[in-house]
Design a protein around this motif. Structure first.
Motif: not given
Length: 663
Positions: A501-521
């Motif tokens: 089994f091989r996989f990649e894990m991505y940890l998001t840094p919390t020292d900057a704002p994190i965009k949430v994609d595909n939020i529409n109104y």
């Protein structure tokens, strides 16, 4: 296989019309009719050399090809079929046999063309269609090999034929096998194969030397081995009783194959007794006892079969065997089925050239259900090859054993060992900084498995690796201070083969704002579009997986419109997101809604700079910056500014639960 197997089996009679006028032609046809293929080939060659009649010469060439095919010399068979066809052999059957020889020798393009030519003469012929399907399956099996590891046993194999091993007592340190080597007692040359008559030999494995000792005749007193041919044996579970094949001759004329039973006491074998499983005038060979001794499987061409040689079985009744029953059309075909073996889990193995396979004879596995219905499966590559593969035997309780093959590299029929290694599962993961896409050192990985596994390990240089257990589900959670967690899963339940089994894990840094994609109104509104809820459900999962963080939901607008309108709109939009998260069960104490209007233009990240060639990292999308762009670029930039983000406010939140009310 070099058809030495025919010398320990009944002789198939091939009836051919016509008879040459020359002496050699008559003698050759007679030898072929009674199965003396090697002798027939020599006679046909002499007859063809002297024959002036073109029609008879063509017939001799075809008959030579038929004899080579019968003894498994497929290259020579192909050459002679081709010669006969070029001379004008009239029957289309020659094309079919030639195509089969080309397929067996893996000349697939020429074989396909020959099959199609044959089908032009005999449309819809099942044999040709199955030949084409066999080529497709062969390439599939070679491209997707099984986990079997095979090796020739050099200490056992000699010039000539060595085949049909059986393990004594089911153990892996002693075998009995059939051989035509020089030390056999049968000094005569077989009219079938041109090799010496066969005998039974014994070989033992030396633990100290870690190799097989020099094989010896099974019976030094010549009670088992005689001047006739012996071979293809089976043993009971203790190794004390043996049933074997004997092909007797009278003045060099074959009298057919018979089964004999003998028992061993203090290292000596008793006088063999003929086993009565079929009529006296019929032939039987290749015995195989079931593990409990309750059933005897064997091979015969007796009437009532499917064609060619079939596998039959007879129940044990005291010291004899009852009425033999044919295993039916699921096992037996119009071709030949030979060398049965019953494993200790009741799986039946046999060799066949009638089922779709890779070469002349392939090894097949068959499982019988509670209703007596057989499911047959080709063992695939590398157990089977383009040559003949047959005579398999397993060590009791293990997924290893031996089989026979004359594949490339063999010196005739040779004995090969096979082993299916234990299934090994392992996982290898890499952990990255999601912002920089670089490996993240110093992260911790927690592993939880359904087998009770619960451990932590430190990733070194952004990597971790571990072995997994079978039939277990695993969850891997990677975390590090200053980053959001990520997770992955692995599942070994129901896997038939080893797997990495091989996989990649991505940890998001919390020292900057994190965009949430595909939020529409809705336009000019704070009402969430239905499509936005999929992205917000992802945010719910982030909050559930990171239960100690509190966040600020940040809504931003572009510079179009008044400052106050944009501020009010963004605040309401941020609150809409917070309300949705609360509905999904997120504690409101972990959420803060904040609208920034147009006051916080987006700063371009490395990822965004790679996406848009007119933007550079750290560009700030202010109104002044945007107005200097082309109209198309302005549209992109303002769309980037219209965004919903979140930033981590704290990482030490502790969920508080209300005390149970007093009753």
């Amino acid at each position: 296989m070099k058809q030495i197997r025919l010398a320990v089996f009944s002789l198939i009679i091939i009836v051919l019309s016509g008879c040459g006028s020359a002496k050699h032609g008559r003698e050759a046809l007679l030898s072929q009719d009674i199965g003396e293929y090697y002798k027939a080939i020599e006679k046909y060659k002499k007859a063809r050399k002297k024959e002036k009649d073109r029609t008879k010469r063509i017939e001799y060439a075809y008959n030579i090809a038929e004899c080579y095919r019968a003894i498994g010399q497929y290259d020579y068979a192909a050459q002679n079929y081709k010669f006969a066809i070029r001379l004008g052999y009239p029957a289309p059957e020659a094309l079919l046999h030639y195509a089969n020889m080309l397929r067996i020798t893996q000349k697939f393009e020429e074989a396909t063309e020959t099959y199609r030519t044959y089908l032009d003469s005999v449309p819809g012929d099942t044999r040709a269609l199955e030949g084409i399907e066999a080529m497709r399956k062969t390439q599939e099996w070679v491209a997707n090999p099984t986990r079997h590891i095979i090796n020739p046993i050099k200490e056992i194999n000699k010039t000539g034929s060595d085949f049909a091993p059986v393990f004594v007592g089911g153990r892996d340190n002693e075998i009995i096998f059939t051989s035509s080597r020089k030390s056999s007692t049968g000094k005569k040359e077989s009219m079938i194969t041109g090799q010496a008559y066969t005998d039974l030999f014994r070989a033992t494995f030396s633990v100290q030397r870690q190799k097989w000792e020099e094989p010896k005749l099974l019976d030094q007193n010549l009670i088992i081995n005689t001047g006739d041919e012996e071979g293809a044996a089976t043993l009971n579970s203790t190794g004390e009783q043996m049933i074997f094949t004997r092909c007797r001759y009278d003045k060099a004329q074959a009298m057919g194959a018979e089964l004999y039973s003998t028992s061993q006491s203090r290292g000596s074998w008793s006088d063999p007794i003929k086993v009565q499983v079929i009529g006296d005038s019929l032939t039987a060979a290749h015995p195989a006892l079931s593990p409990d001794g309750s059933m005897l499987y064997f091979v015969s061409d007796k009437p009532g079969g499917q064609g060619g040689k079939d596998i039959w079985r007879a129940p044990a009744e005291g010291g004899t065997f009852g009425k033999a029953v044919n295993l039916g059309a699921a096992i037996n075909t119009e071709g030949d089925e030979m060398f049965p073996f019953v494993r200790d889990n009741d799986e039946l193995y046999f060799a066949s050239n009638g089922h779709i396979g890779m070469g002349g004879f392939d090894i097949f596995k068959a499982i019988e259900d509670e209703n007596g219905v057989w499911k047959v499966e080709n063992m695939g590559s590398p157990m089977n090859s383009s040559a003949d593969d047959f005579g398999i035997a397993f060590v009791t309780g293990e997924n290893k054993g031996m089989f026979s093959s004359n594949r490339k590299g063999s010196r005739g029929d040779d004995i090969y060992s096979f082993l299916v290694p234990p299934k090994i599962y392992q996982v290898e993961g890499e952990i990255f900084d999601k912002e920089t896409n670089s490996k993240l050192d110093g992260a911790t990985v927690r592993i939880i498995g359904t087998d009770g596994t619960n451990l932590k390990m430190r990733a070194q240089n952004g990597k971790f690796k571990m072995k997994l257990k079978p039939e277990t589900e695993y969850i891997f959670a990677a975390y590090k201070d200053g980053f959001l967690r990520d997770k992955a899963a692995a599942n070994t339940i129901g896997l038939d083969d080893s797997r990495d089994f091989r996989f990649e894990m991505y940890l998001t840094p919390t020292d900057a704002p994190i965009k949430v994609d595909n939020i529409n109104y809705e336009f000019g509104s704070w009402e969430l579009l239905e499509s936005s809820k999929v992205a917000l459900d992802t945010l719910v999962q982030i909050l559930v997986f990171n239960p100690t963080i509190t966040i600020e939901l940040m809504a931003h607008t572009d510079h179009v419109g008044s400052d106050q309108f944009n501020f009010d709109l963004s605040q309401k939009r941020a609150q809409s997101v917070v309300d949705y998260l609360i509905e999904k069960g997120i504690n409101p104490d972990r959420l803060v809604a904040k609208g920034y209007g147009e006051t916080w233009p987006k700063t371009i990240t490395r990822k965004m700079a790679n996406q848009y060639d007119f933007l550079k990292r750290n560009d700030e999308l202010t109104e002044e910056f945007i107005l200097k762009l082309t109209p198309a670029q302005q549209e992109i930039a303002t769309a980037i500014n219209r965004r919903t983000e979140f930033r981590v406010l704290s990482t030490d939140f502790i969920e508080k639960f209300d005390a149970e009310p007093e009753k």
